[in-house]
Design a protein around this motif. Structure first.
Motif, mmCIF file in Angstrom:
data_model
loop_
_atom_site.group_PDB
_atom_site.id
_atom_site.type_symbol
_atom_site.label_atom_id
_atom_site.label_comp_id
_atom_site.label_asym_id
_atom_site.label_seq_id
_atom_site.Cartn_x
_atom_site.Cartn_y
_atom_site.Cartn_z
ATOM 1 N N ASN A 14 -3.068 -40.482 55.347
ATOM 2 C CA ASN A 14 -3.104 -40.386 56.803
ATOM 3 C C ASN A 14 -3.659 -39.034 57.245
ATOM 4 O O ASN A 14 -4.434 -38.950 58.210
ATOM 5 C CB ASN A 14 -1.695 -40.575 57.384
ATOM 6 C CG ASN A 14 -1.217 -42.009 57.342
ATOM 7 O OD1 ASN A 14 -1.994 -42.934 57.123
ATOM 8 N ND2 ASN A 14 0.071 -42.210 57.552
ATOM 9 N N THR A 17 -7.376 -39.020 56.875
ATOM 10 C CA THR A 17 -7.965 -39.870 57.920
ATOM 11 C C THR A 17 -8.004 -39.130 59.248
ATOM 12 O O THR A 17 -9.008 -39.178 59.976
ATOM 13 C CB THR A 17 -7.164 -41.175 58.060
ATOM 14 O OG1 THR A 17 -7.228 -41.901 56.840
ATOM 15 C CG2 THR A 17 -7.704 -42.035 59.188
ATOM 16 N N LEU A 18 -6.932 -38.428 59.572
ATOM 17 C CA LEU A 18 -6.856 -37.683 60.837
ATOM 18 C C LEU A 18 -7.835 -36.515 60.840
ATOM 19 O O LEU A 18 -8.414 -36.189 61.887
ATOM 20 C CB LEU A 18 -5.424 -37.211 61.066
ATOM 21 C CG LEU A 18 -4.450 -38.346 61.422
ATOM 22 C CD1 LEU A 18 -3.014 -37.945 61.114
ATOM 23 C CD2 LEU A 18 -4.608 -38.728 62.885
ATOM 24 N N LEU A 21 -11.122 -38.104 61.594
ATOM 25 C CA LEU A 21 -11.162 -38.618 62.957
ATOM 26 C C LEU A 21 -11.331 -37.499 63.984
ATOM 27 O O LEU A 21 -12.142 -37.616 64.919
ATOM 28 C CB LEU A 21 -9.874 -39.389 63.253
ATOM 29 C CG LEU A 21 -9.692 -39.895 64.686
ATOM 30 C CD1 LEU A 21 -10.694 -41.003 64.982
ATOM 31 C CD2 LEU A 21 -8.275 -40.395 64.903
ATOM 32 N N THR A 22 -10.593 -36.420 63.826
ATOM 33 C CA THR A 22 -10.599 -35.359 64.844
ATOM 34 C C THR A 22 -11.720 -34.350 64.644
ATOM 35 O O THR A 22 -12.153 -33.700 65.594
ATOM 36 C CB THR A 22 -9.256 -34.608 64.859
ATOM 37 O OG1 THR A 22 -9.036 -33.998 63.584
ATOM 38 C CG2 THR A 22 -8.114 -35.571 65.161
ATOM 39 N N LEU A 203 -5.608 -39.054 69.394
ATOM 40 C CA LEU A 203 -6.145 -40.387 69.131
ATOM 41 C C LEU A 203 -6.909 -40.941 70.323
ATOM 42 O O LEU A 203 -7.955 -41.575 70.157
ATOM 43 C CB LEU A 203 -5.006 -41.343 68.758
ATOM 44 C CG LEU A 203 -4.299 -41.090 67.427
ATOM 45 C CD1 LEU A 203 -3.126 -42.056 67.263
ATOM 46 C CD2 LEU A 203 -5.251 -41.218 66.251
ATOM 47 N N ARG A 204 -6.411 -40.694 71.533
ATOM 48 C CA ARG A 204 -6.960 -41.367 72.710
ATOM 49 C C ARG A 204 -8.018 -40.580 73.470
ATOM 50 O O ARG A 204 -8.937 -41.173 74.047
ATOM 51 C CB ARG A 204 -5.824 -41.715 73.678
ATOM 52 C CG ARG A 204 -4.864 -42.755 73.157
ATOM 53 C CD ARG A 204 -3.863 -43.122 74.231
ATOM 54 N NE ARG A 204 -2.868 -44.073 73.756
ATOM 55 C CZ ARG A 204 -1.839 -44.498 74.481
ATOM 56 N NH1 ARG A 204 -1.674 -44.048 75.707
ATOM 57 N NH2 ARG A 204 -0.963 -45.358 73.982
ATOM 58 N N THR A 228 0.002 -48.796 70.487
ATOM 59 C CA THR A 228 -1.228 -48.621 69.723
ATOM 60 C C THR A 228 -1.086 -49.265 68.348
ATOM 61 O O THR A 228 -0.065 -49.104 67.699
ATOM 62 C CB THR A 228 -1.532 -47.122 69.547
ATOM 63 O OG1 THR A 228 -1.565 -46.492 70.826
ATOM 64 C CG2 THR A 228 -2.865 -46.910 68.850
ATOM 65 N N GLN A 232 -5.646 -49.718 63.224
ATOM 66 C CA GLN A 232 -7.042 -49.680 63.665
ATOM 67 C C GLN A 232 -7.669 -48.313 63.401
ATOM 68 O O GLN A 232 -8.892 -48.182 63.307
ATOM 69 C CB GLN A 232 -7.141 -50.029 65.153
ATOM 70 C CG GLN A 232 -6.622 -48.953 66.096
ATOM 71 C CD GLN A 232 -6.780 -49.339 67.554
ATOM 72 O OE1 GLN A 232 -7.850 -49.786 67.970
ATOM 73 N NE2 GLN A 232 -5.725 -49.171 68.335
ATOM 74 N N TYR A 233 -6.826 -47.300 63.260
ATOM 75 C CA TYR A 233 -7.301 -45.964 62.913
ATOM 76 C C TYR A 233 -7.213 -45.710 61.405
ATOM 77 O O TYR A 233 -7.551 -44.621 60.939
ATOM 78 C CB TYR A 233 -6.470 -44.901 63.634
ATOM 79 C CG TYR A 233 -6.565 -44.949 65.142
ATOM 80 C CD1 TYR A 233 -7.690 -44.463 65.804
ATOM 81 C CD2 TYR A 233 -5.525 -45.478 65.911
ATOM 82 C CE1 TYR A 233 -7.778 -44.500 67.184
ATOM 83 C CE2 TYR A 233 -5.605 -45.521 67.286
ATOM 84 C CZ TYR A 233 -6.736 -45.030 67.922
ATOM 85 O OH TYR A 233 -6.818 -45.060 69.299
#
Length: 365
Positions: A14, A17-18, A21-22, A203-204, A228, A232-233
């Motif tokens: 996780n 992944t974060l 993503l960020t 996330l948003r 949420t 999906q993330y």
């Protein structure tokens, strides 16, 4: 009889992944015993994958990480009137500050130990918790500049915290934050790291990610907004909570169960006793609404949850001693999720996981 299983590999995945993503620095929040997942074990796992920085609330939590041998950068920001900062500075713990008093204490401790303290200044942009009030912000900045110029502190970061009320509210807080940074700049203060977003905003709302995000709930696969789909993330839950059936018996119709007789059987029924109560974190208030998973099927906990145990009315179904009962599991397999238990208790998933414990054995894998 009671197991809280933590998948450290999931937490590590996780985090990666974060990061992707960020696109920036990610502070892994491990306060409150890593949201009930085990602060030391989680931190060691994250350190093994080169976590950017760990975040705690209390300074005592940060010191416990250092005592456990954690060498990664750590930040803490919640103190009492009697907090002393000498050991934190010696242990290279980054410190949040939002008042003149705190800055003065950090500066004094820095001079005492002969080391520069790493400081993040916090401004209140609307949440109302700690953070300098906007009217006090210029004075806090001026004191910080004074201490910086004297060699007592390094201004590493500037931060705030969002309310998560709505996109409009969060983006308004971001605007206020940017104005506060501009005020600081005009007074002569600059910062390496700007941070305001926690899991929900990270996330948003991409515009809130800035240089660093502070990720707690999402790190553990918890939905920060209760609406949420974290999968999906690519984020998965890391906690699985189980117990087992320890007693089985048949009773006749009209047999009342547990304290207060909130439920009575409507026909001849099989009862299964499960040794997991509110001492372990199963909310008493969720009686009549929460469901657990046994032998491929969900059952509502209709009889009042007690300190040590709860009773399942299986109706015409059967069970055997030793059968696994899933309290928090994998929703894709039909098992109850922490979000479902939180909804049944009228609370949020963070509260559920941080209270899981009691006599349950925590197992790491």
């Amino acid at each position: 009889m009671r197991t809280i299983r933590i998948d450290l590999d999931v937490i590590a995945a996780n985090y990666k992944t974060l990061k992707e993503l960020t696109g920036g620095i990610v502070m892994a929040i491990v306060k409150a015993d890593a949201f009930g997942h085990g602060m030391i074990e989680v931190s060691k796992k994250l350190e093994s994958i080169n976590v950017d920085i760990l975040g705690t609330a209390d300074l005592e939590e940060a010191m416990a990480l250092r005592e456990a041998g954690i060498k990664s950068p750590i930040m803490a920001w919640l103190y009492s009137k009697t907090t002393e900062f000498e050991e934190a500075i010696k242990n290279d713990i980054e410190l949040g500050a939002s008042t003149l008093v705190t800055l003065e204490k950090i500066g004094s401790a820095s001079k005492k130990v002969g080391l520069v303290a790493k400081v993040h200044l916090k401004v209140d942009t609307g949440l109302g918790r700690n953070g300098a009030a906007l009217a006090d912000w210029p004075g806090v900045i001026q004191k910080a500049i004074e201490l910086r110029d004297s060699g007592a502190i390094e201004l590493v970061g500037v931060f705030s915290h969002l309310s998560g009320t709505s996109e409009k509210d969060d983006l308004e807080q971001l605007r206020v934050f940017e104005e506060a940074i501009e005020t600081a700049s005009k007074l002569g203060a600059t910062f390496k790291i700007h941070h305001i977003a926690a899991s929900l905003a990270a996330l948003r709302y991409p515009s809130t990610r800035l240089d660093m995000t502070r990720i707690g709930a999402a790190l553990y696969g918890l939905d920060p907004g209760l609406e949420t789909n974290m999968r999906q993330y690519g984020l998965l839950p890391a906690m699985r909570v189980t117990s087992e059936v320890v007693h089985v018996k048949k009773v006749s119709s009209g047999h009342s169960l547990s304290y207060g007789y909130l439920h009575s059987t409507t026909g001849e029924s099989t009862l299964a006793l499960v040794p997991f109560g509110y001492n372990e974190g199963f909310p008493r208030i969720s009686t009549g609404k929460a469901e657990v998973f046994l032998n491929g099927k969900k059952y509502k906990v209709l009889a009042r949850v007690a300190m040590d145990q709860f009773i399942l009315d299986l109706g015409t179904d059967t069970a055997e001693i030793g059968d696994e009962v899933v309290i928090i599991g994998d929703g894709t397999k039909g098992e109850p999720t922490v979000e479902e238990l939180a909804k049944a208790a009228g609370t949020i998933n963070d509260e559920i996981v941080t209270k899981m414990g009691g006599r349950a054995k925590r197992v790491f894998s």
